[in-house]
Design an enzyme around this catalytic site. Structure first.
Site, PDB file in Angstrom:
ATOM      1  N   CYS A 116      73.036  42.031  53.086  1.00 47.13           N
ATOM      2  CA  CYS A 116      74.424  41.578  53.076  1.00 47.13           C
ATOM      3  C   CYS A 116      75.267  42.336  54.092  1.00 47.13           C
ATOM      4  O   CYS A 116      74.990  43.491  54.401  1.00 47.13           O
ATOM      5  CB  CYS A 116      75.027  41.805  51.695  1.00 47.13           C
ATOM      6  SG  CYS A 116      74.047  41.113  50.367  1.00 47.13           S
ATOM      7  N   ARG A 152      71.880  40.721  60.375  1.00 49.03           N
ATOM      8  CA  ARG A 152      71.308  41.414  59.218  1.00 49.03           C
ATOM      9  C   ARG A 152      70.527  40.471  58.309  1.00 49.03           C
ATOM     10  O   ARG A 152      69.767  40.922  57.464  1.00 49.03           O
ATOM     11  CB  ARG A 152      72.428  42.082  58.416  1.00 49.03           C
ATOM     12  CG  ARG A 152      73.173  43.130  59.206  1.00 49.03           C
ATOM     13  CD  ARG A 152      74.486  43.464  58.558  1.00 49.03           C
ATOM     14  NE  ARG A 152      74.346  44.265  57.369  1.00 49.03           N
ATOM     15  CZ  ARG A 152      74.389  45.593  57.344  1.00 49.03           C
ATOM     16  NH1 ARG A 152      74.590  46.259  58.445  1.00 49.03           N
ATOM     17  NH2 ARG A 152      74.273  46.246  56.228  1.00 49.03           N
ATOM     18  N   TRP A 178      72.724  38.053  51.318  1.00 44.78           N
ATOM     19  CA  TRP A 178      71.269  37.870  51.305  1.00 44.78           C
ATOM     20  C   TRP A 178      70.886  37.953  49.833  1.00 44.78           C
ATOM     21  O   TRP A 178      70.967  39.017  49.216  1.00 44.78           O
ATOM     22  CB  TRP A 178      70.610  38.974  52.126  1.00 44.78           C
ATOM     23  CG  TRP A 178      69.144  38.799  52.316  1.00 44.78           C
ATOM     24  CD1 TRP A 178      68.526  37.999  53.240  1.00 44.78           C
ATOM     25  CD2 TRP A 178      68.090  39.449  51.594  1.00 44.78           C
ATOM     26  NE1 TRP A 178      67.162  38.113  53.126  1.00 44.78           N
ATOM     27  CE2 TRP A 178      66.862  38.991  52.129  1.00 44.78           C
ATOM     28  CE3 TRP A 178      68.058  40.365  50.541  1.00 44.78           C
ATOM     29  CZ2 TRP A 178      65.634  39.426  51.649  1.00 44.78           C
ATOM     30  CZ3 TRP A 178      66.823  40.792  50.071  1.00 44.78           C
ATOM     31  CH2 TRP A 178      65.630  40.319  50.620  1.00 44.78           C
ATOM     32  N   ASN A 209      77.244  44.906  48.840  1.00 49.90           N
ATOM     33  CA  ASN A 209      75.911  44.983  49.433  1.00 49.90           C
ATOM     34  C   ASN A 209      75.104  45.941  48.559  1.00 49.90           C
ATOM     35  O   ASN A 209      75.588  47.011  48.222  1.00 49.90           O
ATOM     36  CB  ASN A 209      76.022  45.523  50.870  1.00 49.90           C
ATOM     37  CG  ASN A 209      74.668  45.753  51.518  1.00 49.90           C
ATOM     38  OD1 ASN A 209      73.636  45.291  51.025  1.00 49.90           O
ATOM     39  ND2 ASN A 209      74.669  46.464  52.638  1.00 49.90           N
ATOM     40  N   GLY A 210      73.876  45.536  48.195  1.00 51.76           N
ATOM     41  CA  GLY A 210      73.052  46.417  47.368  1.00 51.76           C
ATOM     42  C   GLY A 210      72.807  45.817  45.997  1.00 51.76           C
ATOM     43  O   GLY A 210      72.967  44.604  45.809  1.00 51.76           O
ATOM     44  N   GLU A 244      50.536  44.513  63.940  1.00 52.38           N
ATOM     45  CA  GLU A 244      51.897  44.224  64.387  1.00 52.38           C
ATOM     46  C   GLU A 244      51.979  42.817  64.997  1.00 52.38           C
ATOM     47  O   GLU A 244      52.943  42.081  64.770  1.00 52.38           O
ATOM     48  CB  GLU A 244      52.353  45.302  65.394  1.00 52.38           C
ATOM     49  CG  GLU A 244      53.649  45.030  66.137  1.00 52.38           C
ATOM     50  CD  GLU A 244      54.895  44.963  65.253  1.00 52.38           C
ATOM     51  OE1 GLU A 244      54.779  45.149  64.035  1.00 52.38           O
ATOM     52  OE2 GLU A 244      55.970  44.662  65.796  1.00 52.38           O
ATOM     53  N   LYS A 287      54.460  39.961  63.587  1.00 52.34           N
ATOM     54  CA  LYS A 287      55.467  39.300  64.423  1.00 52.34           C
ATOM     55  C   LYS A 287      55.293  37.790  64.340  1.00 52.34           C
ATOM     56  O   LYS A 287      56.265  37.057  64.193  1.00 52.34           O
ATOM     57  CB  LYS A 287      55.348  39.702  65.898  1.00 52.34           C
ATOM     58  CG  LYS A 287      55.906  41.008  66.376  1.00 52.34           C
ATOM     59  CD  LYS A 287      57.385  41.167  66.398  1.00 52.34           C
ATOM     60  CE  LYS A 287      57.901  41.677  65.079  1.00 52.34           C
ATOM     61  NZ  LYS A 287      57.947  43.119  64.927  1.00 52.34           N
ATOM     62  N   GLU A 305      56.298  36.378  60.872  1.00 47.16           N
ATOM     63  CA  GLU A 305      57.748  36.508  60.636  1.00 47.16           C
ATOM     64  C   GLU A 305      58.562  35.387  61.268  1.00 47.16           C
ATOM     65  O   GLU A 305      59.460  34.862  60.658  1.00 47.16           O
ATOM     66  CB  GLU A 305      58.271  37.782  61.323  1.00 47.16           C
ATOM     67  CG  GLU A 305      58.162  39.036  60.619  1.00 47.16           C
ATOM     68  CD  GLU A 305      58.922  40.142  61.332  1.00 47.16           C
ATOM     69  OE1 GLU A 305      58.467  40.573  62.416  1.00 47.16           O
ATOM     70  OE2 GLU A 305      59.954  40.572  60.810  1.00 47.16           O
ATOM     71  N   HIS A 358      32.851  42.108  57.588  1.00 46.71           N
ATOM     72  CA  HIS A 358      32.796  42.508  56.172  1.00 46.71           C
ATOM     73  C   HIS A 358      33.586  41.551  55.293  1.00 46.71           C
ATOM     74  O   HIS A 358      34.007  41.904  54.208  1.00 46.71           O
ATOM     75  CB  HIS A 358      33.293  43.943  56.012  1.00 46.71           C
ATOM     76  CG  HIS A 358      32.452  44.931  56.751  1.00 46.71           C
ATOM     77  ND1 HIS A 358      31.176  45.281  56.350  1.00 46.71           N
ATOM     78  CD2 HIS A 358      32.659  45.594  57.911  1.00 46.71           C
ATOM     79  CE1 HIS A 358      30.653  46.133  57.208  1.00 46.71           C
ATOM     80  NE2 HIS A 358      31.536  46.338  58.179  1.00 46.71           N
ATOM     81  N   LYS A 383      67.609  42.198  58.304  1.00 50.45           N
ATOM     82  CA  LYS A 383      67.374  43.222  59.314  1.00 50.45           C
ATOM     83  C   LYS A 383      67.220  44.603  58.700  1.00 50.45           C
ATOM     84  O   LYS A 383      66.383  45.386  59.111  1.00 50.45           O
ATOM     85  CB  LYS A 383      68.536  43.202  60.322  1.00 50.45           C
ATOM     86  CG  LYS A 383      68.396  44.202  61.451  1.00 50.45           C
ATOM     87  CD  LYS A 383      67.242  43.825  62.364  1.00 50.45           C
ATOM     88  CE  LYS A 383      66.943  44.864  63.410  1.00 50.45           C
ATOM     89  NZ  LYS A 383      65.584  44.736  63.929  1.00 50.45           N
TER      90      LYS A 383
HETATM   91  C1  F6R Z   1      59.476  43.508  61.455  1.00 49.94           C
HETATM   92  C2  F6R Z   1      60.559  44.337  60.981  1.00 49.94           C
HETATM   93  C3  F6R Z   1      60.401  45.019  59.676  1.00 49.94           C
HETATM   94  C4  F6R Z   1      60.969  46.434  59.757  1.00 49.94           C
HETATM   95  C5  F6R Z   1      60.938  47.098  58.375  1.00 49.94           C
HETATM   96  C6  F6R Z   1      61.425  48.532  58.426  1.00 49.94           C
HETATM   97  O1  F6R Z   1      59.770  42.921  62.674  1.00 49.94           O
HETATM   98  O2  F6R Z   1      61.564  44.449  61.615  1.00 49.94           O
HETATM   99  O3  F6R Z   1      59.070  45.036  59.252  1.00 49.94           O
HETATM  100  O4  F6R Z   1      60.221  47.159  60.675  1.00 49.94           O
HETATM  101  O5  F6R Z   1      61.750  46.371  57.496  1.00 49.94           O
HETATM  102  O6  F6R Z   1      62.729  48.601  58.893  1.00 49.94           O
HETATM  103  P1  F6R Z   1      63.353  49.970  59.376  1.00 49.94           P
HETATM  104  O7  F6R Z   1      62.615  50.382  60.608  1.00 49.94           O
HETATM  105  O8  F6R Z   1      64.791  49.673  59.646  1.00 49.94           O
HETATM  106  O9  F6R Z   1      63.149  50.956  58.267  1.00 49.94           O
END
Ligand code: F6R
Length: 606
Positions: free
Chosen positions: A2, A27, A75, A99-100, A478, A482, A485, A501, A601
């Site tokens: 949020c 966010r 969110w 937020n939270g 990774e 990506k 996501e 395996h 985010k």
């Molecule tokens: C993937 C992504 C998330 C963050 C994860 C940790 O693209 O952005 O997997 O890496 O939520 O976020 P931070 O680094 O802000 O703790």
């Protein structure tokens, strides 16, 4: 997560609030709303589900007047993204954005129901508004009502209150989720971060844990968790209003991928001077520790996993690595002489922060590797190392990942030097390799067209596998993260040697397999795994350098040719194809690249 914004201004608040909410869009959110106090001192609100444009449309037909107001992007956590559940929540004369999570909201609901209050939403936030109302109904002032309300709330949150009849008052509170107070000229603001406030002001006071603030146009009175007046410094933030602009790129993600040569250059100029490393690790002397425990989530975790290979290989320092959501509850014992290191772009990730708090008093040192120097993780670490990535807006992390990796590479070399596994000459040679990184990253960006062609094929797939061996294994993870996501294609990353395996059962002519394999010491092993896949009809996308293409390119479905580079740089460099594959596949599928569905985010809830 949020986003919160508040304005006590000299101009109409609604357009300012919507503009600020746009800056918080990155966010992640699924509904939005604003509340204002008009010239008759009356509180009113508008809310809409979905993108901010829906709220803007609603405001065109049902405008809100007034120069004071609060706004929110939600969110969803408690209750679906509906208009009723959208913030601001209103109870009688009070409106609140949040937020939270209020963890004891069920208990509060029971109490409020016993007092005769009805509920119109499924949210935890409504209990906050109702609690404040119940105190106001009993004659409390807004300040006393909020103070009494805050004393009842468990959980992690940021809140901003607005009151009917009070056009020069907002009350903001922080416990676990960051909140900034912005100082203007006869105007005051509140925002989840300084980005939201950038066009209005660069003078910001960050509330500290447990703080709450009574804000009027004349300024902010800040109180700590015990209700004592607190003096928090006002800071001038380096916040270019254009930071949250796409700068000619179609998406923030594209802009941030393209920024990487500059970003890794920034990291190197912050931490390397000539033949020496200037990274200040505070009390941490790698020669005096026996173990490093790295904890993070998502992409930051994969950066940590790559670092494990480096610390163990170059510095002979054993590394434990955990995802924070598991670490925080598994009651991990720390052996003596252990440093704990927490990696987080935002510095606010709830699981990582909780893991850090668990480690306090148990590990010898608490190190944060963060992008946001004002963040909770930065503040609560013994030493906070900045990754210098600049503001990252796209939900899918790109430049923060390569900045984390570059910072880790420097740190691992420092550890190798301190522990006597790298002499001055060896260190100078490795630093020379690192200095090639910005140039090699620029060269690697020229694979954009080749990647687009590969992605056109991947966009047809239902499942994609990523393979990597050694230090390239975390990159396979990774790459898969990506892709899923932002393109919503199911993808998994595996260690190349692990395929047989179990996962090899998935291989058929419909499952592309992206193999991340520079021509390094493990290349021949990876080629064998590739052959096993191709023998079963698997379609291999080989991402490697020209030498490898010559030796092993026969029979692959398609390929992306990377510049050749020293071993240490490979995982950082190969992040670029991993990112571009995901980006172009998402474009081919027409998904929302910068704000993928369901994602946020900064994940400030568990
Ligand atoms: C993937 C992504 C998330 C963050 C994860 C940790 O693209 O952005 O997997 O890496 O939520 O976020 P931070 O680094 O802000 O703790």
């Amino acid at each position: 997560m949020c986003g919160i914004v508040g304005v006590l201004g000299n101009h109409e608040a609604a357009p300012i609030l919507v503009e600020a909410l746009k800056r918080l869009e990155y966010r992640g959110y699924d509904s939005a709303g604003i509340a204002t106090i008009d010239e008759t001192n009356t509180l009113d609100r508008r809310r809409a589900v979905g993108k901010l444009v829906n709220l803007s449309d609603h405001l065109v037909h049902n405008p809100l007047a007034g120069k004071s107001g609060i706004g929110h992007t939600r969110w969803a956590t408690h209750g679906a993204p509906t208009t009723d559940n959208a913030h601001p929540h209103r109870a009688g004369p009070v409106a609140v954005v949040h937020n939270g999570i209020i963890e004891n909201f069920r208990e509060l609901r029971t109490e409020l129901a016993a007092e005769g209050f009805d509920f119109n939403t499924e949210t935890d936030t409504e209990t906050v508004a109702l609690l404040a109302q119940s105190h106001l109904d009993k004659g409390a002032s807004p300040k006393d009502a909020v103070e009494a309300t805050l004393s009842r709330l468990d959980g992690a949150f940021a809140l901003c209150f607005l009151f009917d009849g009070e056009n020069d008052l907002m009350i903001a509170a922080r416990k676990g989720s960051p909140l900034a107070i912005g100082h203007g000229d006869g105007e005051m603001f509140v925002g989840s971060d300084a980005i939201a406030l950038a066009p209005m002001t660069d003078k910001v006071t960050y509330l500290e844990e447990g703080d709450w603030a009574v804000v009027t146009r004349a300024g902010a009175e800040i109180y700590d968790a015990e209700g004592r007046r607190a003096n928090r410094p006002m800071k001038q933030v380096r916040m270019d209003a254009n930071m949250a602009e796409k700068g000619g790129y179609k998406h923030f993600m594209a802009k941030e991928i393209a920024q990487q040569p500059t970003v890794v250059g920034e990291v190197l100029s912050a931490y390397v001077k000539n033949e020496t490393i200037t990274m200040d690790m505070g009390q941490v002397d790698f020669a005096k520790i026996d173990r490093l425990s790295i904890v993070a989530c998502g992409t930051a975790y994969y950066a940590g996993l790559t670092a494990k290979y480096w610390f163990e290989h170059y510095a002979r320092l054993p590394v434990d690595i955990d995802v924070a959501s598991e670490f925080r509850y598994r009651e991990a014992p720390f052996s003596p002489r252990t440093a704990a290191l927490f990696v987080s772009q935002s510095g606010e990730t709830a699981d990582t922060l909780a893991a850090l708090r668990y480690a306090q008093g148990k590990a010898d040192h608490i190190v944060g590797l963060i992008n946001a120097p004002e963040s909770s993780i930065a503040r609560e670490s013994d030493v906070a190392i900045e990754i210098h990535a600049g503001v990252e807006v796209s939900v899918a992390s790109t430049k923060a990942f390569t900045a984390q990796l570059t910072s880790f590479a420097v740190m691992a070399l420092k550890a190798a030097h301190q522990r006597g596994h790298l002499d001055d000459t060896g260190l100078a040679q490795k630093l020379g390799e690192l200095r090639q990184l910005p140039g090699l990253m620029s060269a690697a960006l020229s694979i954009d067209d080749a990647t687009r062609a590969v992605s056109a094929k991947l966009a047809e797939a239902r499942d994609v596998l990523f393979l990597g061996r050694g230090q390239m294994f975390p990159l396979a993870l990774e790459g898969a993260l990506k892709l899923k996501e932002i393109s919503y294609i199911h993808a998994e990353g595996y260690a190349s040697g692990e395929l047989k395996h179990g996962p090899i059962a998935l291989v058929d002519q419909h499952t592309p397999i992206v193999v991340m394999a520079p021509h390094d010491g493990l290349f021949d092993k990876t080629v064998s795994n590739m052959q096993e896949v191709m023998a079963r009809g698997g379609r291999v996308v080989l991402v490697s350098d020209a030498r490898a293409m010559k030796d092993a390119g026969d029979g692959v479905w398609t390929s992306i040719t990377m510049p050749e580079a020293p071993d240490l740089l490979q995982p950082i460099l190969y992040a670029i194809p991993a990112q571009l594959i995901a980006y172009h596949t998402a474009i081919a599928k027409g998904t929302d690249v910068d704000q993928p569905r369901n994602l946020a985010k900064s994940v400030t809830v568990e």
